[in-house]
Design an enzyme around this catalytic site. Structure first.
Site, PDB file in Angstrom:
ATOM      1  N   LYS A   1      -7.436   2.905  -1.364  1.00 12.09           N
ATOM      2  CA  LYS A   1      -6.685   3.604  -1.449  1.00 12.09           C
ATOM      3  C   LYS A   1      -6.054   3.724  -3.111  1.00 12.09           C
ATOM      4  O   LYS A   1      -5.338   4.680  -3.433  1.00 12.09           O
ATOM      5  CB  LYS A   1      -5.643   2.501  -0.995  1.00 12.09           C
ATOM      6  CG  LYS A   1      -5.593   2.709   0.802  1.00 12.09           C
ATOM      7  CD  LYS A   1      -4.729   1.393   1.013  1.00 12.09           C
ATOM      8  CE  LYS A   1      -5.202   0.978   3.188  1.00 12.09           C
ATOM      9  NZ  LYS A   1      -4.157  -0.191   3.304  1.00 12.09           N
TER      10      LYS A   1
ATOM     11  N   GLN B   1      -2.138  -5.180   1.841  1.00 14.90           N
ATOM     12  CA  GLN B   1      -3.474  -5.629   2.926  1.00 14.90           C
ATOM     13  C   GLN B   1      -3.368  -6.025   3.783  1.00 14.90           C
ATOM     14  O   GLN B   1      -3.377  -7.074   3.798  1.00 14.90           O
ATOM     15  CB  GLN B   1      -4.472  -5.133   1.844  1.00 14.90           C
ATOM     16  CG  GLN B   1      -5.936  -4.809   3.605  1.00 14.90           C
ATOM     17  CD  GLN B   1      -6.004  -3.435   3.329  1.00 14.90           C
ATOM     18  OE1 GLN B   1      -5.580  -2.315   2.900  1.00 14.90           O
ATOM     19  NE2 GLN B   1      -6.365  -3.354   4.516  1.00 14.90           N
TER      20      GLN B   1
ATOM     21  N   ASP C   1       4.444   1.849   3.809  1.00 14.97           N
ATOM     22  CA  ASP C   1       3.413   1.736   5.054  1.00 14.97           C
ATOM     23  C   ASP C   1       4.167   2.040   6.650  1.00 14.97           C
ATOM     24  O   ASP C   1       3.529   1.941   7.583  1.00 14.97           O
ATOM     25  CB  ASP C   1       2.556   0.368   5.660  1.00 14.97           C
ATOM     26  CG  ASP C   1       1.731   0.222   4.823  1.00 14.97           C
ATOM     27  OD1 ASP C   1       1.508   1.437   5.770  1.00 14.97           O
ATOM     28  OD2 ASP C   1       0.715  -0.760   4.401  1.00 14.97           O
TER      29      ASP C   1
END
Ligand code: NDP
Length: 281
Positions: A53, A97, A120
């Site tokens: 990422k 994460q 997200d």
């Protein structure tokens, strides 16, 4: 005739070039898109995801901040850090994460992220915005699946789409996005008694179960589009999806491979959400 491959790598490259151009335009205005990625603990797979990422951000010309903490970080310290990032004007997207260490409540953490920075799309508010058809951030994997379907040129209006899986991060938002695109949507799951009964009627099937061979050729209507979200390993340890690719490619009109289908799109849509977040400020 064998199905056309929907190439997630090629589509990702095209979209990432567009995202980089948007990022450059923002940077020229003094508003470089910024993504903060927080990782707690030392789960090796999570570190690989985070590395990918961060690299994708840098390649797109974003400002990228990686916050790495030991597994014994307290929940309150993590929440304080998120509050600081919520207030930081250089940061437009915040990603924590998963999985987090057991002593940290992931729901509390996700809800602590400002909806404006929830790239997200996992918070309850973001889910509510999607449900209500408002302009929030769409979860990256289903958003990427929509782009893959769009790339076939098939209009979803009036088509029957079957989603296999009902998780909050993939199955449910996928169904809502297909509904927004005017498909007629059926959601199947582990308690669906005869999966093939539904999938054989589908013009589009999205498989997101995490179980190999959930969908086989005899369960697919000729000419259907098949999107394979699953990430599994076969007996030989080779990466594979949820669908019997070899069999289904002889029946479907379009199919995503694993790897090289949905996977690359997930990070691309994270970049897309982040550039959008920066454009909205
Ligand atoms: P979850 O385990 O959270 O959900 C799986 C869903 O599949 C559940 O709703 C479950 O039903 C359903 N299911 C399981 N077995 C069957 C079956 N035999 N028939 C019908 N439905 C079934 O997984 P996720 O949604 O998080 O992920 C799904 C897959 O996608 C995984 O392989 C994951 O690794 C992959 N993934 C890939 C991404 C990518 O970027 N390519 C990103 C995210 C996920 P029930 O609710 O009844 O238990």
């Amino acid at each position: 005739m064998p199905a056309q491959l929907i190439d997630g790598i090629a589509l990702s490259q095209k979209l990432r070039a567009e995202i980089a151009a948007r990022a450059a335009a923002l940077t020229a205005l003094g508003k470089q898109p910024g993504l903060a990625v927080i990782i707690v603990g030392d789960d090796p797979a999570s570190h690989v995801y985070v590395r990918n990422k961060v690299k994708a951000c840098e390649d797109a010309g974003f400002y990228s901040l990686k916050d790495q903490y030991p597994a014994d970080l307290s929940e309150s310290a993590l929440l304080e850090r998120i509050a600081a990032l919520n207030a930081d004007p250089a940061i437009h997207g915040i990603l924590v994460q998963m999985p987090l260490p057991k002593h940290i409540d992931p729901h509390k953490v996700i809800e602590a992220i400002s909806t404006k920075k929830d790239v997200d799309g996992y918070s309850v508010l973001s889910a509510g915005e999607l449900m209500a058809g408002l302009d929030g951030f769409r979860p990256c994997t289903p958003y990427g699946c929509m782009k893959l379907i769009e790339s076939t040129g098939v209009n979803l209006r009036g088509k029957h789409a079957v989603v296999i899986g009902r998780s909050n991060t993939v199955g449910k938002p996928m169904a809502l996005l297909l509904l927004q695109a005017n498909a007629t949507v059926t959601i199947c799951h582990s308690a669906t008694p005869d999966l093939g009964l539904y999938t054989r009627q589908a013009d589009v099937v999205v498989a997101a179960t995490g179980r190999r061979n959930t969908l086989t050729a005899d369960m697919v209507k000729p000419g259907a589009i098949v999107i394979d979200v699953g990430i599994n390993r076969d007996e030989a340890g080779k990466l594979c999806g949820d669908v019997d690719f070899a069999g289904i490619k002889e029946v479907a009109s379009h199919i995503t491979p694993v790897p090289g289908g949905v996977g690359p799109m997930t990070i691309t849509m994270l970049l897309m959400n982040t550039v959008e977040a920066a454009e909205r400020t």
